[in-house]
Design an enzyme around this catalytic site. Structure first.
Site, PDB file in Angstrom:
ATOM      1  N   ASP A 244       0.892  -1.262  -0.060  1.00 32.37           N
ATOM      2  CA  ASP A 244      -0.151  -0.028   0.030  1.00 32.37           C
ATOM      3  C   ASP A 244       0.849   1.103  -0.030  1.00 32.37           C
ATOM      4  OD1 ASP A 244      -2.328  -1.492  -0.008  1.00 32.37           O
ATOM      5  OD2 ASP A 244      -2.586  -1.270   2.008  1.00 32.37           O
TER       6      ASP A 244
ATOM      7  N   GLU B 173      -2.974  -2.393  -9.149  1.00 28.56           N
ATOM      8  CA  GLU B 173      -1.636  -1.493  -9.389  1.00 28.56           C
ATOM      9  C   GLU B 173      -1.598  -0.889 -10.608  1.00 28.56           C
ATOM     10  OE1 GLU B 173      -0.805  -5.863 -10.621  1.00 28.56           O
ATOM     11  OE2 GLU B 173      -2.031  -4.858  -9.278  1.00 28.56           O
TER      12      GLU B 173
END
Length: 350
Positions: free
Chosen positions: A233, A259
């Site tokens: 993260d 992503e």
């Protein structure tokens, strides 16, 4: 009595997002009563009212404040008592406004009657000086009382207007939050979907000047498995910060999913988009990220990029995105940490 939009149910937030746009498009006065009428219209719980509203919106004269008051009195004074707390709070605000308007109307009628009576008395040719003086005093008192009532009403309306302004700002902020990715604090997929539609429409005169960059952090799943999701993260946030830090005014930056990130560039050539992508690519490649309380940097992070330019009305947003995605896929196939333009893709057989 301010209404906190954050306490509203999700349906109410979606409705208000829609009506804020409608008010801007149709130049509707942002009064509490108008907000309530349109809120109930979009909510759709009253079929007869909705049918009447549809007819009004198709009428050449359309909707105005007077029509809104009529609709409220005719259809919305007895809304379902089982509605949500947000609905009830908003309804209380409207009821308060209507009561103030009715009270002002009653006072105005009283003042008008007093003045009419004075006018009638003054028409008597047999009045003496003392009687004229007394009638004149009554006229001045009625006028003064009317002025005080008017000022009080204006102050009350001004205060209510401030409440509406606060409510409207809360609605705009709620809409903004609904369009923001919580982790990276950039636009989310919904924001991207809205932006690409708007920009494609704006780019019809010169479509090739609208470019799309799709990027994907290389081997991100392996990275997550090695270092954990918290570090993953942090990488996503850092990558977003690189894009935001050097963001230009013509860019819309969004998290496309997982992503994968997307940048829409208005008034930009493929070459300019490539230069921008390379700037981001070098920024993430040179990053020296470390875990908390550790001196050794984590594995090198790289990203791959695919870029396409819009072809105009001959293609849909899905076609446009697909070409950028194909270029991104080729960048990964060719070894990652690189940029591929759609012009570098092999030509498809007819």
């Amino acid at each position: 009595m301010l209404i906190d939009i954050q306490d509203a149910p999700e349906k109410a937030k979606r409705i208000f997002t829609t009506l804020v746009d409608a008010f801007e498009e149709q130049n509707i006065n942002p009064t509490p009563l108008n907000y309530f009428v349109w809120y109930q219209y979009y909510k759709g719980d009253n079929p007869k009212f909705r049918q009447e509203m549809d007819s009004i919106l198709h009428d050449p004269f359309g909707y105005n404040d007077r029509v809104g008051k009529r609709l409220y009195d005719e259809y919305l004074t007895d809304t379902d008592s089982s509605s949500s707390e947000f609905d009830r709070a908003f309804r209380r605000l409207i009821d308060m406004m209507v009561k103030k308007m009715n009270a002002w109307s009653d006072k105005l009628e009283t003042h008008t009657q007093e003045l009419d009576e004075c006018k009638s008395q003054l028409s008597n040719p047999n009045l003496n000086a003392e009687q004229v003086k007394a009638i004149t005093s009554n006229v001045l008192n009625a006028a003064s009382s009317m002025k005080e009532s008017s000022m009080a009403f204006q102050n009350e309306m001004s205060q209510s207007s401030e409440e509406v302004k606060v409510l409207r700002q809360q609605l705009i902020e709620a809409r903004s939050e609904a369009m923001q990715d919580e982790l990276t604090e950039i636009g989310n997929r919904k924001a991207f979907n809205n932006a690409i539609q708007e920009l494609m429409f704006d780019a019809q005169d010169d479509p090739s000047k609208l470019c799309l960059i799709l990027s994907d952090i290389d081997h991100f799943k392996k990275f997550n498995d090695t270092y954990g999701h918290l570090v993953g993260d942090s990488v996503l946030r850092y990558y977003a910060s690189i894009m935001k830090k050097s963001k230009n005014d013509n860019e819309t930056i969004c998290r496309y999913g997982g992503e994968e990130f997307a940048i829409l560039l208005a008034n930009s050539s493929l070459e300019e988009a490539q230069k921008r992508a390379d700037e981001i690519r070098l920024g993430i490649e040179s990053a020296q990220l470390k875990r908390k309380n550790e001196t050794q940097p984590i594995s090198k992070i790289t990203a791959s990029f695919g870029i396409a330019s819009y072809k105009g009305e001959i293609e849909t947003d899905e076609d446009f995105i697909a070409r950028a995605d194909e270029a991104l896929y080729k960048a990964k196939q060719d070894g990652r940490n690189r940029i591929i333009l759609e012009t570098e893709l092999p030509e498809k057989a007819e």
